[in-house]
Design a protein around this motif. Structure first.
Motif, PDB file in Angstrom:
ATOM      1  N   UNK A 165       0.820  -1.206   0.000  1.00  9.93           N
ATOM      2  CA  UNK A 165       0.000   0.000   0.000  1.00  9.93           C
ATOM      3  C   UNK A 165       0.857   1.260   0.000  1.00  9.93           C
ATOM      4  N   UNK A 166       2.069   1.169   0.558  1.00  3.16           N
ATOM      5  CA  UNK A 166       2.974   2.317   0.529  1.00  3.16           C
ATOM      6  C   UNK A 166       3.340   2.663  -0.909  1.00  3.16           C
ATOM      7  N   UNK A 167       3.623   1.638  -1.716  1.00  2.00           N
ATOM      8  CA  UNK A 167       3.938   1.865  -3.125  1.00  2.00           C
ATOM      9  C   UNK A 167       2.736   2.463  -3.852  1.00  2.00           C
ATOM     10  N   UNK A 168       1.553   1.900  -3.613  1.00  2.00           N
ATOM     11  CA  UNK A 168       0.338   2.416  -4.257  1.00  2.00           C
ATOM     12  C   UNK A 168       0.046   3.850  -3.823  1.00  2.00           C
ATOM     13  N   UNK A 169       0.297   4.137  -2.557  1.00  2.00           N
ATOM     14  CA  UNK A 169       0.079   5.500  -2.067  1.00  2.00           C
ATOM     15  C   UNK A 169       1.051   6.468  -2.718  1.00  2.00           C
ATOM     16  N   UNK A 170       2.300   6.028  -2.908  1.00  2.00           N
ATOM     17  CA  UNK A 170       3.275   6.871  -3.600  1.00  2.00           C
ATOM     18  C   UNK A 170       2.849   7.162  -5.026  1.00  2.00           C
ATOM     19  N   UNK A 171       2.321   6.145  -5.713  1.00  2.00           N
ATOM     20  CA  UNK A 171       1.833   6.340  -7.077  1.00  2.00           C
ATOM     21  C   UNK A 171       0.677   7.338  -7.090  1.00  2.00           C
ATOM     22  N   UNK A 172      -0.218   7.222  -6.105  1.00  2.00           N
ATOM     23  CA  UNK A 172      -1.351   8.145  -6.028  1.00  2.00           C
ATOM     24  C   UNK A 172      -0.886   9.584  -5.812  1.00  2.00           C
ATOM     25  N   UNK A 228      -7.830   6.603  -4.813  1.00  2.00           N
ATOM     26  CA  UNK A 228      -6.890   7.266  -3.909  1.00  2.00           C
ATOM     27  C   UNK A 228      -7.337   7.148  -2.459  1.00  2.00           C
ATOM     28  N   UNK A 229      -8.640   7.323  -2.221  1.00  2.00           N
ATOM     29  CA  UNK A 229      -9.158   7.238  -0.852  1.00  2.00           C
ATOM     30  C   UNK A 229      -9.045   5.823  -0.308  1.00  2.00           C
ATOM     31  N   UNK A 230      -9.364   4.829  -1.130  1.00  2.00           N
ATOM     32  CA  UNK A 230      -9.275   3.437  -0.689  1.00  2.00           C
ATOM     33  C   UNK A 230      -7.828   3.072  -0.353  1.00  2.00           C
ATOM     34  N   UNK A 231      -6.898   3.504  -1.189  1.00  2.00           N
ATOM     35  CA  UNK A 231      -5.486   3.205  -0.930  1.00  2.00           C
ATOM     36  C   UNK A 231      -5.028   3.869   0.362  1.00  2.00           C
ATOM     37  N   UNK A 232      -5.416   5.120   0.583  1.00  2.00           N
ATOM     38  CA  UNK A 232      -5.007   5.825   1.797  1.00  2.00           C
ATOM     39  C   UNK A 232      -5.565   5.154   3.043  1.00  2.00           C
ATOM     40  N   UNK A 233      -6.844   4.786   3.025  1.00  2.00           N
ATOM     41  CA  UNK A 233      -7.453   4.134   4.185  1.00  2.00           C
ATOM     42  C   UNK A 233      -6.825   2.766   4.423  1.00  2.00           C
ATOM     43  N   UNK A 234      -6.640   2.003   3.321  1.00  2.00           N
ATOM     44  CA  UNK A 234      -6.035   0.674   3.458  1.00  2.00           C
ATOM     45  C   UNK A 234      -4.616   0.773   4.015  1.00  2.00           C
ATOM     46  N   UNK A 235      -3.851   1.754   3.548  1.00  2.00           N
ATOM     47  CA  UNK A 235      -2.487   1.951   4.057  1.00  2.00           C
ATOM     48  C   UNK A 235      -2.518   2.260   5.549  1.00  2.00           C
ATOM     49  N   UNK A 236      -3.418   3.124   5.974  1.00  2.00           N
ATOM     50  CA  UNK A 236      -3.511   3.501   7.386  1.00  2.00           C
ATOM     51  C   UNK A 236      -3.860   2.297   8.258  1.00  2.00           C
ATOM     52  N   UNK A 237      -4.883   1.540   7.849  1.00  2.00           N
ATOM     53  CA  UNK A 237      -5.297   0.373   8.627  1.00  2.00           C
ATOM     54  C   UNK A 237      -4.192  -0.671   8.677  1.00  2.00           C
ATOM     55  N   UNK A 238      -3.561  -0.902   7.541  1.00  2.00           N
ATOM     56  CA  UNK A 238      -2.509  -1.912   7.481  1.00  2.00           C
ATOM     57  C   UNK A 238      -1.300  -1.509   8.318  1.00  2.00           C
ATOM     58  N   UNK A 239      -0.962  -0.242   8.271  1.00  2.00           N
ATOM     59  CA  UNK A 239       0.192   0.234   9.045  1.00  2.00           C
ATOM     60  C   UNK A 239      -0.066   0.107  10.545  1.00  2.00           C
ATOM     61  N   UNK A 240      -1.275   0.461  10.977  1.00  2.00           N
ATOM     62  CA  UNK A 240      -1.622   0.321  12.395  1.00  2.00           C
ATOM     63  C   UNK A 240      -1.596  -1.146  12.801  1.00  2.00           C
ATOM     64  N   UNK A 241      -2.160  -2.004  11.930  1.00  2.00           N
ATOM     65  CA  UNK A 241      -2.143  -3.429  12.237  1.00  2.00           C
ATOM     66  C   UNK A 241      -0.738  -3.989  12.299  1.00  2.00           C
ATOM     67  N   UNK A 242       0.137  -3.530  11.398  1.00  2.00           N
ATOM     68  CA  UNK A 242       1.520  -3.997  11.400  1.00  2.00           C
ATOM     69  C   UNK A 242       2.257  -3.559  12.662  1.00  2.00           C
TER      70      UNK A 242
END
Length: 213
Positions: free
Chosen positions: A16-23, A81-95
């Motif tokens: 998701x970090x890569x996808x967020x960078x692309x966004x 863009x919104x889905x990627x940002x939310x997914x990145x946030x949730x995944x980062x917190x979970x990690x």
């Protein structure tokens, strides 16, 4: 800070970090006028895009799902863009909070895969809830109104116009209208060039322009 960076670049958040960078790069290019962000009133929305892709199998099913999630009527670029940002946030917190509880090795890899899928699944309804109040800002006009603009003058807004992309502004009473345009290459269109609308394509919801004499 070190733990946060490790989580952001580790599996599965790194995807998701890569996808967020692309966004982020995409929106920077959109602000510079180099790509079409599809934010304007004549652009295709997610419900229309999904409905079009579903016609061959189950018409309207994907569009109905988009409506249920609150994503119908929103530009695809905004939704993704919104889905990627939310997914990145949730995944980062979970990690940060959950993966360290698992044993190192295969268990963490399996847990990371589950976390990535769960984050993406949860991001869809969360993004829908966040974006739902913005839907009135993205009203799609009907084609018969669009076709009536043929023959009008417009001003090119993007750096280039070709067969794939281009934006132009049409003077209107009140707020000016931003439309999708195209022209055969090569051409001399650049930002600020005056042009005339000569045709409207209903299938792709865009206008063909020619240099204004």
């Amino acid at each position: 800070m070190g733990q946060f960076l490790a989580a952001a670049v580790g599996f599965p958040t790194a995807i998701f970090t890569v996808l967020l960078g692309i966004a982020v790069v995409y929106w920077l290019l959109a602000l510079a006028g180099l790509v079409d962000a599809g934010l304007h009133s004549d652009g295709a929305d997610l419900g229309a895009e999904l409905h079009g892709h579903a016609e061959a199998d189950d018409p309207g099913t994907l569009a109905a799902i988009a409506g249920t999630l609150g994503l119908a009527g929103l530009p695809v670029s905004v939704v993704v863009s919104a889905v990627v940002l939310v997914a990145w946030t949730l995944c980062c917190v979970g990690a940060l909070l959950l993966l360290p509880l698992l044993p190192a090795g295969g268990a963490q890899i399996a847990g990371g895969a589950v976390l990535g899928l769960a984050s993406l699944s949860a991001a869809l309804p969360v993004a829908g809830r966040v974006l739902r109040p913005l839907r009135p800002l993205f009203v799609t006009h009907l084609a018969q109104h669009n076709a009536s603009r043929v023959g009008q003058s417009c001003k090119v807004l993007t750096q280039t116009v070709d067969e794939q992309m281009g934006r132009a502004e049409v003077a209107q009473r009140g707020a000016n209208l931003n439309i999708r345009v195209w022209a055969p290459s090569p051409n001399t269109f650049t930002r600020g060039t005056r042009a005339r609308i000569v045709a409207y394509e209903d299938e792709r919801a865009r206008y063909r322009i020619e240099p204004e004499a």
